[in-house]
Motif scaffolding. Structure first.
Motif, PDB file in Angstrom:
ATOM      1  N   GLY A   1     -11.811 -10.634   6.001  1.00  0.00           N
ATOM      2  CA  GLY A   1     -11.097 -10.241   7.220  1.00  0.00           C
ATOM      3  C   GLY A   1      -9.760  -9.615   6.854  1.00  0.00           C
TER       4      GLY A   1
ATOM      5  N   ALA B   1       0.833  -1.205   0.000  1.00  0.00           N
ATOM      6  CA  ALA B   1       0.000   0.000   0.000  1.00  0.00           C
ATOM      7  C   ALA B   1       0.869   1.257   0.000  1.00  0.00           C
TER       8      ALA B   1
ATOM      9  N   ARG C   1      -7.659  -5.455  -3.110  1.00  0.00           N
ATOM     10  CA  ARG C   1      -6.798  -4.808  -4.103  1.00  0.00           C
ATOM     11  C   ARG C   1      -5.971  -5.807  -4.891  1.00  0.00           C
TER      12      ARG C   1
ATOM     13  N   LEU D   1       1.167   5.729   9.498  1.00  0.00           N
ATOM     14  CA  LEU D   1       0.508   4.487   9.915  1.00  0.00           C
ATOM     15  C   LEU D   1       1.107   3.993  11.231  1.00  0.00           C
TER      16      LEU D   1
ATOM     17  N   TYR E   1      -4.686   1.303   4.205  1.00  0.00           N
ATOM     18  CA  TYR E   1      -5.971   1.029   4.872  1.00  0.00           C
ATOM     19  C   TYR E   1      -5.640   0.787   6.344  1.00  0.00           C
ATOM     20  N   TRP E   2      -6.058   1.679   7.210  1.00  0.00           N
ATOM     21  CA  TRP E   2      -5.793   1.487   8.639  1.00  0.00           C
ATOM     22  C   TRP E   2      -6.966   2.073   9.411  1.00  0.00           C
TER      23      TRP E   2
ATOM     24  N   ALA F   1      -3.520 -10.736   2.242  1.00  0.00           N
ATOM     25  CA  ALA F   1      -4.115 -10.105   1.054  1.00  0.00           C
ATOM     26  C   ALA F   1      -4.050 -11.061  -0.136  1.00  0.00           C
TER      27      ALA F   1
ATOM     28  N   GLY G   1      -9.013  -6.864   4.394  1.00  0.00           N
ATOM     29  CA  GLY G   1      -9.594  -5.908   3.448  1.00  0.00           C
ATOM     30  C   GLY G   1      -8.693  -5.669   2.257  1.00  0.00           C
ATOM     31  N   SER G   2      -7.374  -5.657   2.512  1.00  0.00           N
ATOM     32  CA  SER G   2      -6.434  -5.360   1.426  1.00  0.00           C
ATOM     33  C   SER G   2      -6.453  -6.445   0.344  1.00  0.00           C
TER      34      SER G   2
ATOM     35  N   ASP H   1       4.193  -1.896   5.786  1.00  0.00           N
ATOM     36  CA  ASP H   1       2.824  -2.184   6.201  1.00  0.00           C
ATOM     37  C   ASP H   1       2.857  -2.485   7.697  1.00  0.00           C
ATOM     38  N   ALA H   2       1.889  -3.223   8.196  1.00  0.00           N
ATOM     39  CA  ALA H   2       1.853  -3.505   9.625  1.00  0.00           C
ATOM     40  C   ALA H   2       2.836  -4.619   9.947  1.00  0.00           C
TER      41      ALA H   2
ATOM     42  N   HIS I   1      -6.728  -2.325  13.373  1.00  0.00           N
ATOM     43  CA  HIS I   1      -7.917  -1.583  12.910  1.00  0.00           C
ATOM     44  C   HIS I   1      -8.846  -1.293  14.099  1.00  0.00           C
TER      45      HIS I   1
ATOM     46  N   SER J   1      -7.667   3.642   0.036  1.00  0.00           N
ATOM     47  CA  SER J   1      -6.262   3.237   0.030  1.00  0.00           C
ATOM     48  C   SER J   1      -5.833   3.001  -1.413  1.00  0.00           C
TER      49      SER J   1
ATOM     50  N   SER K   1      -3.305  -7.131  11.930  1.00  0.00           N
ATOM     51  CA  SER K   1      -3.869  -5.887  11.382  1.00  0.00           C
ATOM     52  C   SER K   1      -5.283  -5.691  11.906  1.00  0.00           C
TER      53      SER K   1
HETATM   54  C1  DP6 Z   1      -1.068  -2.016   7.047  1.00  0.00           C
HETATM   55  O1  DP6 Z   1      -7.103  -5.763   7.160  1.00  0.00           O
HETATM   56  O2  DP6 Z   1      -6.007  -5.973   4.909  1.00  0.00           O
HETATM   57  O3  DP6 Z   1      -1.225  -3.616   5.304  1.00  0.00           O
HETATM   58  O4  DP6 Z   1      -4.140  -8.419   5.200  1.00  0.00           O
HETATM   59  O5  DP6 Z   1      -4.102  -9.143   7.567  1.00  0.00           O
HETATM   60  O6  DP6 Z   1      -2.735  -7.222   6.858  1.00  0.00           O
HETATM   61  P1  DP6 Z   1      -3.951  -8.024   6.601  1.00  0.00           P
HETATM   62  O7  DP6 Z   1      -5.160  -7.107   6.976  1.00  0.00           O
HETATM   63  P2  DP6 Z   1      -5.869  -5.855   6.353  1.00  0.00           P
HETATM   64  O8  DP6 Z   1      -4.972  -4.615   6.725  1.00  0.00           O
HETATM   65  C2  DP6 Z   1      -3.969  -4.114   5.890  1.00  0.00           C
HETATM   66  C3  DP6 Z   1      -3.172  -3.153   6.641  1.00  0.00           C
HETATM   67  C4  DP6 Z   1      -1.943  -2.594   5.960  1.00  0.00           C
HETATM   68  C5  DP6 Z   1      -2.279  -1.465   5.007  1.00  0.00           C
HETATM   69  C6  DP6 Z   1      -2.802  -1.830   3.645  1.00  0.00           C
HETATM   70  O9  DP6 Z   1      -2.423  -2.858   3.072  1.00  0.00           O
HETATM   71  O10 DP6 Z   1      -3.572  -1.023   3.111  1.00  0.00           O
END
Ligand code: DP6
Length: 335
Positions: free
Chosen positions: A145, A15, A151, A248, A19-20, A114, A147-148, A288-289, A202, A34, A198
């Motif tokens: 669960g 990303a 994409r 983030l 998305y956070w 993802a 969200g990413s 990312d996280a 969130h 995002s 993540s």
């Molecule tokens: C920090 O809810 O998509 O990568 O896939 O388990 O990481 P995971 O959960 P998700 O949160 C993504 C958080 C991020 C930022 C991003 O990819 O947008």
């Protein structure tokens, strides 16, 4: 009765605008838009077999050499829940057997969920004989669960809007992978799974006093990223990338209880990238996280960036990745 098998290879994504935080986490409606770059080398291979007779689903982790191992209970539960969701959404019955394999370390901030859930969604719907559009798949994948995952169903540069209604919540491609061949040199400073998911991140965002400020500043940052991509302007993109990644982690660290994803190696890589820039090499970091660092750069910087990161004692391994074309259906069955 007919047994149907489908196999896919689906890339992870990094990303640029993260998305956070979610407006509605259960329905995967994010708090903000995002934007990500789909990768080429970090892939999840997934095979799904569907049989119409009812029975328990089976989940396997495929190893090199073809061996199949049982996954841990947490991962298995998430996969089973998503299979149930897909059955409900498509009206399908019967049982699934799933085998999956990543080309990169799982759960270490490299977005394995993802690619994993995007791959599961694509392979399972194909095993049901359905050929859904990438938008429909994106919408289904985001409910996993992760969200990413929404994409990862597209190649190139991809935006995921923060629509209020379910139907508005699928990702959309903004530019193809040929438009701008950016590289992502990934420095692995930690191989184990991260301590806080993540999902928990969130859940905690609203406890950070800076979350509202972040949301206020994001539209301008997103527009800068969009424009930089449109104009292939790395000098414009880079500083925004780094600012956004630090933002983030600032939210994570100021949440209650705080979340520290960075490791000493993370800071060492961030410093090395600043040094590379002082030496005239175009490169900027994003995370990312997790603790690992993605160093985004144009192709002419890639060799110098990789050489610098490979020489660092804090870096266990370097993955040379870059923008890729998106998911593929394959005939390489893992089952
Ligand atoms: C920090 O809810 O998509 O990568 O896939 O388990 O990481 P995971 O959960 P998700 O949160 C993504 C958080 C991020 C930022 C991003 O990819 O947008």
């Amino acid at each position: 009765m007919t047994r149907r098998v489908a196999s896919v290879a689906v890339p992870s994504n990094i990303a640029f605008i993260k998305y956070w935080g979610a407006r509605d986490l259960a329905r995967a409606i994010p708090s903000n838009r995002s934007l990500s770059m789909t990768l080429r080398e970090c892939l999840t291979y997934c095979t799904v077999e569907h049989t119409p007779e009812p029975g328990p689903d089976e989940i396997w982790l495929a190893q090199d050499g073809g061996r199949l191992l049982r996954p841990g209970p947490e991962f298995a539960a998430r996969v089973l829940a998503h299979l149930d969701r897909l059955r409900r959404r498509t009206g399908a019955t019967g049982r699934f057997r799933v085998a999956t394999r990543n080309t990169f370390p799982s759960a270490a901030g490299l977005a394995s969920s993802a690619s994993g859930f995007a791959a599961l969604t694509l392979a399972a719907t194909r095993a049901l004989g359905l050929e859904l559009s990438p938008r429909e798949l994106s919408s289904l994948a985001r409910r996993s669960g992760s969200g990413s995952a929404a994409r990862s169903l597209f190649g190139g540069y991809v935006e995921w809007p923060a629509g209020r209604r379910d139907a508005e919540c699928h990702a959309v491609p903004v530019a193809g992978h040929e438009h701008w061949r950016l590289c992502d040199v990934i420095a692995l400073v930690e191989r184990g799974p991260k301590e806080v998911s993540s999902l928990d991140g969130h859940r905690r965002v609203r406890t950070s006093p800076y979350f509202r400020t972040r949301l206020r500043r994001l539209p301008e940052r997103l527009e800068a990223v969009r424009e930089a991509i449109r104009a292939r302007d790395f000098a414009r993109l880079g500083p925004v990338l780094e600012e956004e990644a630090i933002d983030l982690h600032l939210i994570a660290m100021s949440s209650r209880p705080p979340i520290f994803y960075w490791q000493p190696g993370t800071l060492a890589v961030l410093a090395a990238v600043r040094e590379l820039r002082r030496d005239g090499i175009a490169a900027y970091s994003t995370m990312d996280a997790g603790a690992n660092v993605h160093v985004i750069c144009p192709p002419e910087s890639e060799a110098a960036v990789a050489a610098r990161l490979e020489a660092m004692p804090e870096v266990g391994a370097v993955i040379r990745d870059g923008v890729g074309p998106g998911p593929e259906v394959t005939e390489d069955h893992l089952l």
